[in-house]
Write an enzyme that holds these catalytic residues in place. Structure first.
Site, mmCIF file in Angstrom:
data_model
loop_
_atom_site.group_PDB
_atom_site.id
_atom_site.type_symbol
_atom_site.label_atom_id
_atom_site.label_comp_id
_atom_site.label_asym_id
_atom_site.label_seq_id
_atom_site.Cartn_x
_atom_site.Cartn_y
_atom_site.Cartn_z
ATOM 1 N N TRP A 278 0.832 -1.203 0.000
ATOM 2 C CA TRP A 278 0.000 0.000 0.000
ATOM 3 C C TRP A 278 0.868 1.255 0.000
ATOM 4 O O TRP A 278 0.525 2.264 -0.616
ATOM 5 C CB TRP A 278 -0.942 0.011 1.201
ATOM 6 C CG TRP A 278 -2.219 -0.737 0.950
ATOM 7 C CD1 TRP A 278 -2.535 -1.985 1.371
ATOM 8 C CD2 TRP A 278 -3.355 -0.268 0.210
ATOM 9 N NE1 TRP A 278 -3.795 -2.339 0.935
ATOM 10 C CE2 TRP A 278 -4.319 -1.298 0.223
ATOM 11 C CE3 TRP A 278 -3.650 0.909 -0.460
ATOM 12 C CZ2 TRP A 278 -5.559 -1.175 -0.403
ATOM 13 C CZ3 TRP A 278 -4.880 1.044 -1.084
ATOM 14 C CH2 TRP A 278 -5.823 -0.001 -1.052
ATOM 15 N N TRP A 383 -6.254 9.868 2.832
ATOM 16 C CA TRP A 383 -7.392 10.753 3.070
ATOM 17 C C TRP A 383 -8.355 10.733 1.891
ATOM 18 O O TRP A 383 -9.573 10.738 2.084
ATOM 19 C CB TRP A 383 -6.905 12.173 3.366
ATOM 20 C CG TRP A 383 -6.571 12.331 4.821
ATOM 21 C CD1 TRP A 383 -5.344 12.239 5.411
ATOM 22 C CD2 TRP A 383 -7.507 12.560 5.881
ATOM 23 N NE1 TRP A 383 -5.462 12.403 6.770
ATOM 24 C CE2 TRP A 383 -6.775 12.602 7.086
ATOM 25 C CE3 TRP A 383 -8.885 12.739 5.924
ATOM 26 C CZ2 TRP A 383 -7.381 12.812 8.325
ATOM 27 C CZ3 TRP A 383 -9.498 12.956 7.165
ATOM 28 C CH2 TRP A 383 -8.747 12.990 8.349
#
Length: 477
Positions: A278, A383
């Site tokens: 990731w 985010w």
């Protein structure tokens, strides 16, 4: 032989440091340099937590270099001016640096390369902070992956088993050293760093110790326990990676050795390495979509009616005074330690952008200032993922319920009791929703809502309806 300047920015380590290793291999004197250039960072000047970490990391790096017969030259100011002065002062014939992927740093490195060429100095930029370079991982049509799973499948096909280069035994030193200066890296307010300092030990040695401890124990339970914030089941290597104190290739190499043939350990290591994936994915996204720290990847969300700026509600979220215990525990953990458990990061982020309907950049900015593992790519991509406007994003209508999330991942309230001690005497059945507890139960626990602990700052049902209505407003875009 003319000295080689090694710009240590972004790679504050000696192990698996190609730029340093190649410099040492030349046999020429090697001069490690770190330059603090706040102006070049623009809007992304180091936040308070990371400034503290950097200060401590540079102390550790200096000590490591001294043990090798070397030193760290520290300067502050305009990178190009400083390098020009150092090249003139030392007569350096070469300059090595570790490749950066953040837009402002990549631009600065391009300028460094041009300067070196003008001065007749050999300049080399080395990979070192990713498993794979962004140009390597492409889909069948040569395009950029915007979904993690196919990206990671392709990456696994490309990652090789190359053994990382160990730290050099000794580093050739110049006859005289350029002057080094004290850098202004004190966080403000100064007292903020005290609890963080009690929680962390920055530096390369601490990074390797943390990795070894994790692979010796918790990795076997990582798959099942990584989402439980009250348990130390994660590696907590993120700040060391973000500050370049350990390379992802070293982590990959050691984790592959530790996998062994035991089923639990193998599965745990694979899931752990997926998290490393990731990190790779986020950096590849930033490289290919350099606008994502400021603008949504999905253009339709440019018109989304998020609130912007700051008010008392944002302050309550920042300080962990929302009246929702799992949210408050996470935000207080962040303030007290400079770090937050990943599962809780998702919960508090969802609360800000969906329940509170505040712009994701507000959270991005706060995390940038308060996280010791602040990383531009991870911060922006994460985010946007929560906000539903990024790559492989969670659907916007997926709104985390802080009560049920707390019940699922902190069932006994151990995490909440650690960071929200005013609730420690509540029974388990009310620890996640004290506003639902009978008056008598609250009184026995010494809690007065609105005084000793906040009342909920919003009605979640109304907040959800408001968020979904906001989503509808983008459907025509």
């Amino acid at each position: 032989m003319k000295p080689v300047l090694v710009l240590m920015n972004g790679a504050l380590r000696l192990d698996d440091h190609p730029a340093l290793a190649k410099a040492c291999a030349t046999g020429a004197p090697v001069i490690p340099v770190f330059i603090l250039d706040d102006a070049a960072a623009g809007d992304w000047k180091l936040g308070g937590a990371k400034r503290w970490w950097l200060r401590e990391s540079l102390i550790a790096l200096s000590s490591e270099l001294e043990s090798k017969g070397s030193a760290l030259v520290r300067r502050s100011g305009n990178t190009l001016d400083i390098l020009m002065a150092l090249i003139e002062e030392t007569g350096a014939g070469a300059l090595h640096m570790t490749r950066a992927y953040e837009p402002h740093l990549a631009k600065l490195q391009d300028a460094v390369y041009d300067l070196a060429e003008e001065l007749g100095v050999t300049c080399r930029r080395f990979a070192g902070n990713l498993l794979l370079e962004p140009e390597q991982v492409r889909n069948k049509t040569g395009g950029v992956y915007e979904v993690f799973s196919p990206f990671w499948r392709r990456a696994l096909e490309l990652i090789d088993g190359t053994t990382p280069t160990p730290a050099p035994e000794d580093i050739p030193a110049p006859e005289t050293w350029p002057e080094s200066y004290t850098l202004d890296l004190d966080p403000k307010p100064a007292h903020w760093a005290e609890p963080i300092a009690a929680f962390w030990t920055p530096g390369e040695a601490a990074a390797h110790e943390r990795l070894a401890d994790f692979l010796d124990g918790p990795v076997a339970e990582y798959k099942d326990m990584r989402d439980i914030p009250s348990v130390d089941a994660t590696s907590r290597l993120s700040p060391y990676l973000a500050n370049g104190e350990i390379s992802p290739r070293r982590i990959w190499h050691e984790a592959m050795i530790a996998r062994g043939e035991e089923s639990a350990r193998e599965k745990g290591a694979d899931w752990f390495l997926r998290e490393l994936g990731w990190r790779e994915f986020s950096t590849h996204l930033l490289f290919n979509f350099p606008h994502i720290p400021e603008r949504p990847l999905k253009s339709k969300f440019a018109a989304f009616p998020w609130r912007e700026g700051y008010d008392d509600a944002v302050t309550a979220w920042q300080k962990g005074q929302t009246g929702f215990p799992i949210i408050d525990a996470g935000m207080r953990q962040l303030w007290q330690t400079g770090w937050m458990h990943n599962r809780v990061r998702m919960i508090v982020a969802s609360f800000l952008v969906k329940d509170m309907l505040w712009h994701w950049r507000t959270g991005e900015d706060w995390f940038w200032d308060t996280l010791v593992d602040a990383d531009l790519a991870n911060n922006a991509a994460s985010w946007q993922w929560v906000a539903g406007c990024g790559a492989d994003a969670a659907p916007y209508f997926r709104i985390f319920n802080p009560v049920t999330q707390g019940e699922k991942f902190d069932p006994k309230g151990a995490y909440i009791r650690e960071y929200v001690p005013e609730l420690k005497d509540l029974p388990d059945e009310y620890i996640h929703a004290p506003f639902e507890a009978p008056v008598g139960v609250l009184k026995m626990a010494g809690i007065t809502l609105g005084k000793t602990y906040p009342k909920p700052m919003l009605d979640r049902k109304a907040a959800r309806e408001r968020a979904l209505a906001a989503l509808e407003s983008t459907k025509g875009e």
